[in-house]
Design a protein around this motif. Structure first.
Motif, PDB file in Angstrom:
ATOM      1  N   GLY A 180      36.096  44.834  47.088  1.00 41.83           N
ATOM      2  CA  GLY A 180      36.759  44.774  45.797  1.00 41.83           C
ATOM      3  C   GLY A 180      37.882  45.787  45.644  1.00 41.83           C
ATOM      4  N   GLU A 210      41.534  44.383  45.597  1.00 36.81           N
ATOM      5  CA  GLU A 210      41.948  43.821  44.307  1.00 36.81           C
ATOM      6  C   GLU A 210      42.341  44.931  43.338  1.00 36.81           C
ATOM      7  N   ARG A 211      41.600  46.022  43.349  1.00 33.99           N
ATOM      8  CA  ARG A 211      41.955  47.154  42.480  1.00 33.99           C
ATOM      9  C   ARG A 211      43.306  47.736  42.872  1.00 33.99           C
ATOM     10  N   ARG A 261      45.708  46.076  44.405  1.00 34.05           N
ATOM     11  CA  ARG A 261      46.687  45.049  44.039  1.00 34.05           C
ATOM     12  C   ARG A 261      47.058  45.151  42.553  1.00 34.05           C
ATOM     13  N   GLN A 262      46.063  45.342  41.690  1.00 30.35           N
ATOM     14  CA  GLN A 262      46.313  45.456  40.246  1.00 30.35           C
ATOM     15  C   GLN A 262      47.160  46.687  39.922  1.00 30.35           C
ATOM     16  N   GLU A 305      45.187  38.146  51.821  1.00 29.83           N
ATOM     17  CA  GLU A 305      45.228  36.933  51.009  1.00 29.83           C
ATOM     18  C   GLU A 305      46.489  36.130  51.224  1.00 29.83           C
TER      19      GLU A 305
END
Length: 179
Positions: free
Chosen positions: A125, A128-129, A131-132, A171
């Motif tokens: 995860g 994703e953190r 990326r944000q 991704e």
């Protein structure tokens, strides 16, 4: 390829030196001024068989540099590896403040497309953190890639140069292809 490695601890220094040995131009970044000064003089802060020779040879051949200047390193690189510490928190979880802080600083400095690579030991995860955070800080395109390390102390150079596996999580095809 032009690469920045943020963090010159065990993982970052081995990764940086081995990527340079593979023919890449590598800028290793650290916020510890004394460590950067020492590395520039050829003083290796850890013992790892073969590492000192790799660092000296690649510095001499102009493929390996050490700096405290993160913005300059990011602007000079296509790929930025995050290889900073993730100390264990009181509850046993990985403390991601350094990883996320570097991601934010990289994003603020970007002047075009970059691949940002999680090399630090992080939980599922984290990409994703990252990326944000990067998305909030820049309008430039980017890819976030996970490339966990499998280095054993005492054999890290050999583990990197002759891996039994390479894991890359991405991704998007652009980031995966560059890796």
């Amino acid at each position: 390829m032009k690469i920045a490695v943020v963090g010159t601890g065990y993982v970052g220094l081995v990764v940086g030196a081995c990527l340079a040995e593979s023919g890449n131009d590598v800028i290793c970044v650290d916020k510890d001024e004394a460590k950067v000064r020492g590395l520039r003089r050829g003083k290796i802060p850890i013992f790892e068989p073969g590492l000192e020779e790799l660092v000296k040879r690649n510095k001499l051949e102009g493929r390996l540099f050490f700096t405290m200047d993160l913005p300059k390193a990011v602007k000079a690189s296509q790929i930025v590896f995050i290889a900073v510490g993730t100390p264990q928190g009181e509850d046993g979880s990985a403390d991601l403040q350094h990883v996320l802080g570097v991601a934010r600083d990289v994003a603020r400095t970007m002047d075009g497309y970059r691949v940002i690579v999680n090399k630090s030991t992080v939980p599922v995860g984290t990409a994703e953190r990252v990326r944000q955070i990067v998305r909030r800080e820049t309008t430039h395109p980017f890819s976030v890639v996970s490339n966990p390390e499998f280095l054993k102390q005492g054999a890290a150079v050999d583990d990197f140069m002759k891996p039994d596996r390479v894991v890359i999580g991405a991704e998007d095809p652009r980031g995966a292809e560059l890796m």
